[in-house]
Design a protein around this motif. Structure first.
Motif, mmCIF file in Angstrom:
data_model
loop_
_atom_site.group_PDB
_atom_site.id
_atom_site.type_symbol
_atom_site.label_atom_id
_atom_site.label_comp_id
_atom_site.label_asym_id
_atom_site.label_seq_id
_atom_site.Cartn_x
_atom_site.Cartn_y
_atom_site.Cartn_z
ATOM 1 N N ALA A 259 -1.789 39.807 43.985
ATOM 2 C CA ALA A 259 -1.308 38.564 44.597
ATOM 3 C C ALA A 259 -0.921 37.554 43.533
ATOM 4 N N GLY A 260 -1.773 37.380 42.521
ATOM 5 C CA GLY A 260 -1.462 36.441 41.447
ATOM 6 C C GLY A 260 -0.275 36.886 40.629
ATOM 7 N N ALA A 261 -0.190 38.185 40.322
ATOM 8 C CA ALA A 261 0.924 38.691 39.528
ATOM 9 C C ALA A 261 2.244 38.556 40.272
ATOM 10 N N ALA A 262 2.240 38.891 41.572
ATOM 11 C CA ALA A 262 3.461 38.777 42.362
ATOM 12 C C ALA A 262 3.901 37.329 42.483
ATOM 13 N N THR A 263 2.933 36.416 42.665
ATOM 14 C CA THR A 263 3.255 34.996 42.762
ATOM 15 C C THR A 263 3.850 34.486 41.461
ATOM 16 N N ALA A 264 3.235 34.838 40.342
ATOM 17 C CA ALA A 264 3.752 34.407 39.038
ATOM 18 C C ALA A 264 5.169 34.934 38.818
ATOM 19 N N ALA A 265 5.399 36.206 39.134
ATOM 20 C CA ALA A 265 6.710 36.802 38.928
ATOM 21 C C ALA A 265 7.769 36.137 39.811
ATOM 22 N N SER A 431 -17.333 27.334 27.806
ATOM 23 C CA SER A 431 -18.582 27.757 27.137
ATOM 24 C C SER A 431 -18.840 26.976 25.856
ATOM 25 N N GLY A 432 -18.759 25.666 25.953
ATOM 26 C CA GLY A 432 -19.070 24.820 24.803
ATOM 27 C C GLY A 432 -17.928 24.626 23.835
ATOM 28 N N SER A 433 -16.790 25.205 24.070
ATOM 29 C CA SER A 433 -15.653 25.054 23.168
ATOM 30 C C SER A 433 -15.146 23.620 23.196
ATOM 31 N N THR A 434 -14.585 23.192 22.077
ATOM 32 C CA THR A 434 -14.034 21.838 21.995
ATOM 33 C C THR A 434 -12.611 21.766 22.554
ATOM 34 N N LEU A 435 -12.022 22.910 22.901
ATOM 35 C CA LEU A 435 -10.669 22.916 23.452
ATOM 36 C C LEU A 435 -10.667 22.310 24.849
ATOM 37 N N ASP A 436 -9.503 21.797 25.243
ATOM 38 C CA ASP A 436 -9.369 21.147 26.541
ATOM 39 C C ASP A 436 -9.671 22.132 27.668
ATOM 40 N N ALA A 437 -10.548 21.745 28.555
ATOM 41 C CA ALA A 437 -10.923 22.609 29.680
ATOM 42 C C ALA A 437 -10.105 22.307 30.929
ATOM 43 N N ARG A 438 -9.119 21.413 30.828
ATOM 44 C CA ARG A 438 -8.302 21.025 31.971
ATOM 45 C C ARG A 438 -6.907 21.644 31.833
ATOM 46 N N ILE A 439 -6.487 22.371 32.853
ATOM 47 C CA ILE A 439 -5.136 22.930 32.871
ATOM 48 C C ILE A 439 -4.367 22.184 33.964
ATOM 49 N N SER A 440 -3.500 21.290 33.547
ATOM 50 C CA SER A 440 -2.767 20.454 34.506
ATOM 51 C C SER A 440 -1.469 21.142 34.925
ATOM 52 N N ALA A 441 -1.101 20.964 36.181
ATOM 53 C CA ALA A 441 0.126 21.551 36.707
ATOM 54 C C ALA A 441 0.600 20.746 37.900
ATOM 55 N N ASP A 442 1.853 20.987 38.283
ATOM 56 C CA ASP A 442 2.400 20.310 39.460
ATOM 57 C C ASP A 442 1.834 20.897 40.753
ATOM 58 N N ALA A 443 1.472 22.175 40.717
ATOM 59 C CA ALA A 443 0.988 22.852 41.925
ATOM 60 C C ALA A 443 0.065 23.986 41.513
ATOM 61 N N VAL A 444 -0.743 24.447 42.461
ATOM 62 C CA VAL A 444 -1.693 25.518 42.181
ATOM 63 C C VAL A 444 -1.690 26.504 43.340
ATOM 64 N N VAL A 445 -1.843 27.796 43.017
ATOM 65 C CA VAL A 445 -1.941 28.844 44.023
ATOM 66 C C VAL A 445 -3.246 29.593 43.792
ATOM 67 N N LEU A 446 -4.074 29.676 44.820
ATOM 68 C CA LEU A 446 -5.362 30.353 44.732
ATOM 69 C C LEU A 446 -5.206 31.774 45.266
ATOM 70 N N ALA A 591 4.398 36.124 48.221
ATOM 71 C CA ALA A 591 4.730 35.455 46.961
ATOM 72 C C ALA A 591 6.185 35.004 46.958
ATOM 73 N N GLU A 592 7.073 35.850 47.448
ATOM 74 C CA GLU A 592 8.492 35.494 47.460
ATOM 75 C C GLU A 592 8.759 34.351 48.437
ATOM 76 N N ASP A 593 8.077 34.356 49.560
ATOM 77 C CA ASP A 593 8.251 33.278 50.530
ATOM 78 C C ASP A 593 7.740 31.955 49.970
ATOM 79 N N LEU A 594 6.590 31.985 49.302
ATOM 80 C CA LEU A 594 6.044 30.762 48.719
ATOM 81 C C LEU A 594 6.982 30.201 47.660
#
Length: 616
Positions: A259-265, A431-446, A591-594
């Protein structure tokens, strides 16, 4: 049959004594005797202010009420290509109650003018089977789409979702085909309209003009084409019509299964940047199905053409179009036979195929003799043959879908989803990393199952019926692998009925499958192998002394009605989950409809199906 099913009656090639293409169903010609190209340019293009209105636009959408031979589409395509200021994308939506079979359409175009012939050949190369529903064709590297809706327009128009900028009202004369000019249809056209939509038609009948005005168009008469003194054109009244949605530039997809791969594609095909987040990606792009050799993707079919069947058909068609590309071995059409289990099942298969009237290129009924010849072994019952049933290699296909420069993968676990000024943020566990833990986007698909309730933000749950998510079950199951070298005979087709046995991949035949209970662990076990072997007793002579050489186990996420969950296509957050045993075909269409919905294209899923899959 359900009330919504209509058995299609294809058009039959016919010409007048003067060589003009005509319809035997309606006793009328498909275009003016003065020429199809000139008629389209005068009536439909100029009548809708084209090409000027599409110039400089990102998207422009045209809807036509009768496809016929496709002359209006072909002439529009030619004019769009010749316009250096054309829109970035052009979408053409057309209805047809009596589509031609491909060979018949080719015959009808044998004498089409030379300048259109290259486009005719491209259209014929993609022309779909005569199957009810929505068919999407892509041209000019995806920048030109043709969405064909096969079926009665009064029924189908209310099931279509689009934002149309210009209407070509082109059907046979109102006295011969009144459904093409009804007040109910015009009301649906207004529902489909974008703000400022226009319409044009060669027809100028008084009742038609009045009905269009009552529906919401301001209509005027103007000079007609050739022997017709008048035609009509119009514009939608102010404050009617829909505004286009803002197209997302970046989408986060949670989950790296099919589902995730088809949506991304589907998103990246439209130029949208995608970030796919799933901890399983630590083991590779196809790791959600790591070690899963093969599955079968065969349409579901029933005499009532129920929602699950329509969705399956649409999904298999999209998967065939998008995934079965030249040189790709991870999704290939080998054909499927579904053999009846007893005499009653055999009779039901025959009745179903006859009642639906689908073309033989899609499904055939074979009696026991013909079925025996097809599989190369004597069988006691007949059944169905699906010539385009496909064998899919899940790990390889998912890896291919995720291998795109616009796709970024992150092997992390999403803890929660939060709203942001631009849309949404996925908060991941670093897991304690100093890298940004926030991934910002215009939209999200679960595109997850078990974790879905915990990821849905509270503001998304408030006031909505998400309670049924607690009823989602995770059903474990396994497949067994057999060495083709140890088998007395290996299949060349996908064998289905009681269990299934797939043609070999790299010397391994996949057989399946088991269904465990909710709460059980997915694992390859000796009991599972035994269960599969007992199910495949019909093919025991083929298996001979071969014993299972390993297998694969995973979970099927299902809801009680066995339909997938697809919600939020009209928002900036969408859910695609609970795909059960049909995950690959259903992922392809959803995925194609979305992606179409979020990019202001005509939708590929009929509205009643969308409602059936959403919050219920």
């Amino acid at each position: 049959m359900t009330g919504g099913f209509q058995k299609l009656q294809p058009a039959v090639p016919s010409f007048t004594q003067n060589g003009i293409a005509q319809s035997l169903q309606y006793g009328d010609v498909y275009h003016s005797t003065a020429g199809a190209l000139a008629q389209t340019q005068h009536v439909f293009l100029a009548g809708n202010g084209l090409p000027e209105r599409w110039q400089g636009r990102a998207h422009f959408c045209i809807a036509e009420t009768g496809f016929g031979l496709g002359n209006n589409f072909l002439v529009t395509w030619l004019n769009w290509l010749q316009d250096t200021a054309r829109s970035q994308r052009l979408h053409f939506l057309s209805f047809e109650a009596h589509p031609f079979h491909r060979d018949d359409l080719a015959r009808m175009h044998e004498h089409t003018c030379p300048e259109l012939q290259p486009l005719v050949q491209q259209l014929l190369a993609q022309w779909p089977d005569v199957l009810p529903g929505i068919h999407r064709l892509y041209f000019e590297e995806g920048n030109l789409t043709l969405t064909l809706v096969f079926g009665d327009i009064e029924q189908k128009a209310k099931l279509v979702d689009a934002q149309v900028d210009a209407f070509f009202l082109d059907g046979f004369a109102p006295r011969l085909n009144p459904q093409m000019w009804s007040r109910r249809l015009f009301g649906q056209l207004v529902r489909l309209s974008a703000q400022g939509a226009t319409m044009a038609s060669w027809c100028s009948a008084g009742q038609v003009r009045r009905d269009l005005q009552d529906a919401g168009f301001l209509v005027e008469k103007t000079a007609g084409f050739a022997h017709k003194r008048e035609m009509m054109r119009g514009v939608l009244r102010e404050k009617l019509g829909r505004q286009p949605r803002v197209v997302p530039k970046h989408v986060v997809v949670v989950g790296a299964g099919i589902a995730g791969a088809a949506t991304a594609a589907a998103m990246v095909r439209r130029g949208v940047r995608v970030t796919v987040v799933d901890p399983v990606l630590q083991e590779g792009l196809g790791a959600s199905h790591k070690g899963h050799v093969a599955i079968a993707m065969t349409p579901l079919i029933s005499v009532d053409d129920a929602p699950r069947m329509r969705l399956s058909r649409a999904g298999c068609l999209v998967a065939e179009q998008q995934w079965q590309v030249d040189g790709a071995s991870d999704c290939v059409a080998l054909g499927t036979v579904r053999i009846a289990t007893d005499n009653d099942d055999d009779k039901a298969a025959c009745k179903t195929v006859d009642a639906l009237g689908f073309p033989e290129s899609w499904v055939q009924y074979l009696d026991a003799h013909a079925m025996s010849q097809k599989v190369g072994d004597a069988v006691s019952h007949g059944g169905m043959y699906f010539p385009r049933g496909a064998r899919v290699q899940p790990e390889k296909l998912i890896e291919r879908l995720l291998s795109h420069p616009l796709i970024t993968v992150r092997a992390e676990k999403v803890q929660r989803i939060e709203s942001s000024e631009s849309g949404w943020c996925a908060i991941v566990d670093r897991s304690g990393s100093t890298l940004d833990a926030r991934i910002s986007a215009d939209a999200v698909v679960l595109c997850v199952a078990g974790a879905l309730p915990s990821l849905l933000p509270e503001q998304e749950i408030a006031g909505k019926n998400y309670g049924y998510l607690a009823e989602m079950e995770q059903l474990p199951g396994q497949v067994s692998y057999f060495s083709a070298a140890q088998m007395a005979k290996t299949p060349e087709l996908i064998l289905a009925g009681e269990g299934y046995l797939l043609p070999a991949v790299d010397g391994v035949c996949t057989a399946g499958s088991t269904y465990g209970a909710h709460g059980e662990t997915a694992a390859v076990t000796a009991n599972g192998h035994q269960e599969i072997q007992e199910t495949l007793q019909r093919w025991q002579s083929w298996l001979a002394s071969a014993t299972p050489q390993g297998g694969w186990a995973g979970y099927r996420s299902v809801l009680k009605d066995h339909l997938p969950l697809y919600a939020g296509s009209d928002q900036k957050m969408a859910v695609l989950s609970a795909l059960g045993s049909n995950g690959f075909a259903w992922s392809a269409i959803l995925a194609e409809d979305l992606a179409a919905a979020w990019n202001n294209e005509p939708r590929l899923l009929e509205r009643d199906l969308s409602r059936a899959l959403g919050l219920r």
